[in-house]
Design an enzyme around this catalytic site. Structure first.
Site, PDB file in Angstrom:
ATOM      1  N   HIS A 143      -8.273   3.577   6.826  1.00 27.25           N
ATOM      2  CA  HIS A 143      -9.013   3.188   8.027  1.00 27.25           C
ATOM      3  C   HIS A 143      -8.478   1.855   8.530  1.00 27.25           C
ATOM      4  O   HIS A 143      -8.624   0.835   7.843  1.00 27.25           O
ATOM      5  CB  HIS A 143     -10.505   3.033   7.717  1.00 27.25           C
ATOM      6  N   LEU A 144      -7.820   1.886   9.689  1.00 24.89           N
ATOM      7  CA  LEU A 144      -7.513   0.631  10.371  1.00 24.89           C
ATOM      8  C   LEU A 144      -8.607   0.566  11.438  1.00 24.89           C
ATOM      9  O   LEU A 144      -9.225   1.563  11.744  1.00 24.89           O
ATOM     10  CB  LEU A 144      -6.099   0.657  10.949  1.00 24.89           C
ATOM     11  N   ARG A 145      -8.891  -0.597  11.959  1.00 27.47           N
ATOM     12  CA  ARG A 145     -10.075  -0.668  12.824  1.00 27.47           C
ATOM     13  C   ARG A 145      -9.742  -0.888  14.282  1.00 27.47           C
ATOM     14  O   ARG A 145     -10.601  -1.279  15.057  1.00 27.47           O
ATOM     15  CB  ARG A 145     -11.002  -1.778  12.304  1.00 27.47           C
ATOM     16  N   ASN A 180     -12.122   7.134  13.083  1.00 27.83           N
ATOM     17  CA  ASN A 180     -13.457   6.555  13.335  1.00 27.83           C
ATOM     18  C   ASN A 180     -13.382   5.104  13.792  1.00 27.83           C
ATOM     19  O   ASN A 180     -14.041   4.226  13.246  1.00 27.83           O
ATOM     20  CB  ASN A 180     -14.353   6.702  12.093  1.00 27.83           C
ATOM     21  N   HIS A 204     -11.557  12.302  -0.407  1.00 27.66           N
ATOM     22  CA  HIS A 204     -12.316  11.594  -1.461  1.00 27.66           C
ATOM     23  C   HIS A 204     -13.259  12.444  -2.313  1.00 27.66           C
ATOM     24  O   HIS A 204     -14.474  12.267  -2.283  1.00 27.66           O
ATOM     25  CB  HIS A 204     -13.062  10.396  -0.885  1.00 27.66           C
ATOM     26  N   ASP A 263      -8.383   5.545   0.775  1.00 26.95           N
ATOM     27  CA  ASP A 263      -9.575   5.376   1.629  1.00 26.95           C
ATOM     28  C   ASP A 263      -9.800   3.879   1.906  1.00 26.95           C
ATOM     29  O   ASP A 263     -10.923   3.383   1.842  1.00 26.95           O
ATOM     30  CB  ASP A 263     -10.821   6.018   1.010  1.00 26.95           C
ATOM     31  N   HIS A 290     -13.882  -4.187   5.687  1.00 25.26           N
ATOM     32  CA  HIS A 290     -15.097  -4.691   6.354  1.00 25.26           C
ATOM     33  C   HIS A 290     -15.106  -6.204   6.216  1.00 25.26           C
ATOM     34  O   HIS A 290     -14.576  -6.747   5.232  1.00 25.26           O
ATOM     35  CB  HIS A 290     -16.358  -4.112   5.710  1.00 25.26           C
ATOM     36  N   PHE A 339     -20.477   0.817   3.959  1.00 23.99           N
ATOM     37  CA  PHE A 339     -19.742   1.470   2.874  1.00 23.99           C
ATOM     38  C   PHE A 339     -18.249   1.177   3.033  1.00 23.99           C
ATOM     39  O   PHE A 339     -17.725   1.228   4.151  1.00 23.99           O
ATOM     40  CB  PHE A 339     -19.919   2.987   2.959  1.00 23.99           C
ATOM     41  N   GLY A 340     -17.544   0.953   1.946  1.00 23.86           N
ATOM     42  CA  GLY A 340     -16.085   0.874   2.054  1.00 23.86           C
ATOM     43  C   GLY A 340     -15.450  -0.111   1.087  1.00 23.86           C
ATOM     44  O   GLY A 340     -15.998  -1.177   0.818  1.00 23.86           O
TER      45      GLY A 340
HETATM   46  O1  DOR Z   1     -16.774   4.120   2.244  1.00 30.70           O
HETATM   47  C1  DOR Z   1     -16.364   4.622   3.277  1.00 30.70           C
HETATM   48  N1  DOR Z   1     -15.956   3.862   4.308  1.00 30.70           N
HETATM   49  N2  DOR Z   1     -16.324   5.944   3.367  1.00 30.70           N
HETATM   50  C2  DOR Z   1     -16.029   6.574   4.522  1.00 30.70           C
HETATM   51  O2  DOR Z   1     -16.029   7.778   4.544  1.00 30.70           O
HETATM   52  C3  DOR Z   1     -15.747   5.800   5.740  1.00 30.70           C
HETATM   53  C4  DOR Z   1     -15.277   4.447   5.411  1.00 30.70           C
HETATM   54  C5  DOR Z   1     -15.268   3.504   6.575  1.00 30.70           C
HETATM   55  O3  DOR Z   1     -14.809   3.880   7.662  1.00 30.70           O
HETATM   56  O4  DOR Z   1     -15.695   2.344   6.405  1.00 30.70           O
HETATM   57 ZN    ZN Z   2     -14.722   9.735   4.302  1.00 33.77          ZN
END
Ligand code: DOR
Ligand code: ZN
Length: 442
Positions: free
Chosen positions: A75-77, A107, A245, A318, A322, A336-337
């Site tokens: 995930h890059l934002r 996302n 995952h 994954d 954050h 989450f992350g």
């Molecule tokens: O922990 C997670 N963070 N699980 C995910 O499926 C999405 C991800 C996020 O985009 O932060």
């Molecule tokens: Zn996911």
């Protein structure tokens, strides 16, 4: 031109594992020689060159030479939350961690659901000039779980897979349609398996440890019932499915059964699910908060067994950056992350490879060969003629994980402050040196 000598070359796709030399010419792997020491004259002859000064020489003694690793879940934002990660910072963090290709999830804000946005991500990745950045486009518009995106157009813009990762697609009918439509593109659909009715407002794996911490739990079934659903739908439609995952033993069982039945299905495991369990979660450290949540020890055993017997096809980070401010919230409220690109390889090396639970050959199969094959990417191999995406890896290198030395804009990892062993020291993408002495070059 480049001559990497006396490294231990590993590529199970070509049956290579041994000490030797690798030659690079015009950005591609020109020659691989294992089991003999090349003389300078032989190297010049192989490269068709008369001047040794034109050949960069790297001594790989004591090091492994891997194909650049391929991470299928990042995930890059950008666009929208550049304070957490940009495409540039993420592509730099990737190569520093040993990843020369990354699949980046949809996302963002806005969601990557139009061709223009897919092209934006792809071009921003090219401009960063570090890891190869492959966009994953959304399955549904706005990731709202309702209307399927224009998949053919998105693929033409550069998408290599489709996913609403971050959210499960709750409607079985929508997911079934997605698998049908994606067949027109040849791209896999990546499923984030999470049944919202079961996951509810949970924040960690449901069980004894969760109860002790007084937190709301997510039962293992929140994942595994959707793995079963999606495997059945992939079987029925003939679509290509990839499960993101995987974190429960029941999911591993279902995937094993589906594969036996001939379903076109692959699956990944994240290092944090293999190495950290629910019982390790401290109430005060939200860097352990991840979705799916950290599993039980019994799940971890099943995940490792699945990796070893081929039920699970790949490792993937994954990487979910954050900000410190968001992760400073109470456990129940933090996002989450886990931030993974710069620590995942070292953590897996130290805990699994160095302890004899995973061979270096299997590691390369899981983190380079298989993901490149599944998503149809260049690289992931040391085969002659392939792009020279390479990682010179020092298995003895020890380093403390600190915020200061990192390329990622976020530091939300349970490994922060810990010492890990086994890091990439030099990395090339398409023959271009991008990491030297652990530093990303500008
Ligand atoms: O922990 C997670 N963070 N699980 C995910 O499926 C999405 C991800 C996020 O985009 O932060
Ligand atoms: Zn996911």
């Amino acid at each position: 031109m480049l001559w990497i000598k006396d490294a231990h070359l590993v590529d199970p796709a070509c049956g290579i594992s041994g000490r030797g030399s690798l030659l690079v010419r015009e950005g591609r792997i020109h020659k691989v020689v294992v089991g003999e020491t090349l003389t300078a004259e032989a190297v010049l002859a192989l490269l068709g060159c008369s001047d040794l000064a034109a050949v960069d020489q790297v001594d790989g003694t004591g090091m492994y030479l891997f194909p650049g690793l391929v991470d299928a879940h990042v995930h890059l934002r950008e666009p929208g939350q550049e304070e957490k990660e940009e495409i540039r910072s993420g592509a730099r963090a990737a190569v520093r961690g040993g990843f020369t290709s990354i699949l980046v999830m949809a996302n963002t804000q806005p969601v990557i659901d139009s061709r223009a946005l897919v092209e934006y991500v792809r071009l921003a990745g090219e401009r960063a000039g570090k890891a190869r950045v492959y966009p994953v486009a959304a399955v549904t518009k706005g990731m709202a779980g309702k209307e399927i995106t224009e998949m053919v157009d998105l693929k033409d813009g550069g998408a290599v897979a489709f996913s609403d990762d971050g959210k499960g697609i709750q409607s079985a009918e929508t997911f079934r349609l997605a698998l049908e439509y994606a067949k027109l593109t040849g791209c896999p659909v990546i499923s984030h398996c999470e049944d919202d009715s079961l996951a509810g407002a949970g924040v960690m794996r449901k069980g004894e440890h969760c109860a002790r911490l007084g937190l709301k739990g997510i039962p293992a079934s929140a994942e595994s019932v959707m793995v079963a659903r999606d495997a059945l739908l992939a079987g029925e439609t003939g679509g290509r499915l990839h499960i993101a995952h995987v974190s429960t033993k029941e999911s591993v069982q279902v995937i094993r059964m589906a594969k036996k039945a001939g379903v076109d299905l692959t699956a990944e495991v994240n290092p944090h699910h293999l190495l950290l369990a629910d019982e390790d979660v401290p109430l005060t450290d939200t860097s352990y908060k991840v979705n799916p949540p950290l599993p039980s020890r019994a799940d971890q055993e099943a995940l490792l067994e699945g990796l070893l017997d081929g039920t699970i096809d790949m490792l993937a980070t994954d990487h979910a950056p954050h900000t410190w401010e968001e992760k400073a919230r109470p456990f129940a409220e933090a996002p989450f992350g886990i931030n993974g690109l710069e620590t995942a390889l070292a953590a897996v090396w130290q805990e699994l490879v160095a302890k004899g639970k995973l061979t270096p050959e299997k590691l390369v199969e899981l983190w380079a060969v298989n993901p490149a094959r599944r998503f149809g990417l260049t690289g992931g191999t040391l085969a002659e003629g392939s792009p020279a995406d390479l990682v010179l890896f020092d298995p003895a290198r020890r380093e403390r994980v600190t915020a200061e030395t990192r390329e990622s804009k976020s530091h939300n990892t349970p490994f922060l402050g810990r010492e890990l062993q086994g890091f990439p020291v030099m990395v090339w993408v398409g023959g271009k040196l991008v990491v030297k002495d652990r530093k990303v070059l500008d």
